[in-house]
Scaffold this motif. Structure first.
Motif, mmCIF file in Angstrom:
data_model
loop_
_atom_site.group_PDB
_atom_site.id
_atom_site.type_symbol
_atom_site.label_atom_id
_atom_site.label_comp_id
_atom_site.label_asym_id
_atom_site.label_seq_id
_atom_site.Cartn_x
_atom_site.Cartn_y
_atom_site.Cartn_z
ATOM 1 N N LEU A 19 0.825 -1.213 0.000
ATOM 2 C CA LEU A 19 0.000 0.000 0.000
ATOM 3 C C LEU A 19 0.858 1.261 0.000
ATOM 4 O O LEU A 19 0.521 2.242 -0.663
ATOM 5 N N GLY A 22 1.999 1.758 -3.405
ATOM 6 C CA GLY A 22 0.892 2.213 -4.234
ATOM 7 C C GLY A 22 0.581 3.687 -4.049
ATOM 8 O O GLY A 22 -0.060 4.303 -4.903
ATOM 9 N N LEU A 25 1.079 6.557 -6.685
ATOM 10 C CA LEU A 25 0.141 6.831 -7.771
ATOM 11 C C LEU A 25 -0.820 7.983 -7.461
ATOM 12 O O LEU A 25 -1.613 8.351 -8.317
#
Length: 65
Positions: A19, A22, A25
């Motif tokens: 996470l 991630g 992004l």
């Protein structure tokens, strides 16, 4: 189910790492703050999950002979 309890801390750390990766992004304006929140949440989750002892079969001493 016992195996999951034995590796729960590792699962929490891996999920938090994925996470956190991630978070690259998201928009640049939010990145520092959400990245910090993600890292802190991962650390707290990993720290708070207890280590479970591996399941050890119980052997009756009378069966050893």
């Amino acid at each position: 189910m016992q195996r999951i309890k034995e590796i729960a801390k590792a699962i929490a750390a891996v999920v938090g790492a994925v996470l956190s990766a991630g978070l690259t992004l998201i928009p640049v304006e939010w990145s520092p703050w959400l990245g910090l929140v993600g890292v802190i949440a991962t650390a707290i989750a990993t720290y708070s999950i207890p280590n479970a002892a591996p399941a050890v079969p119980v052997v009756d001493p009378s069966e050893l002979d």
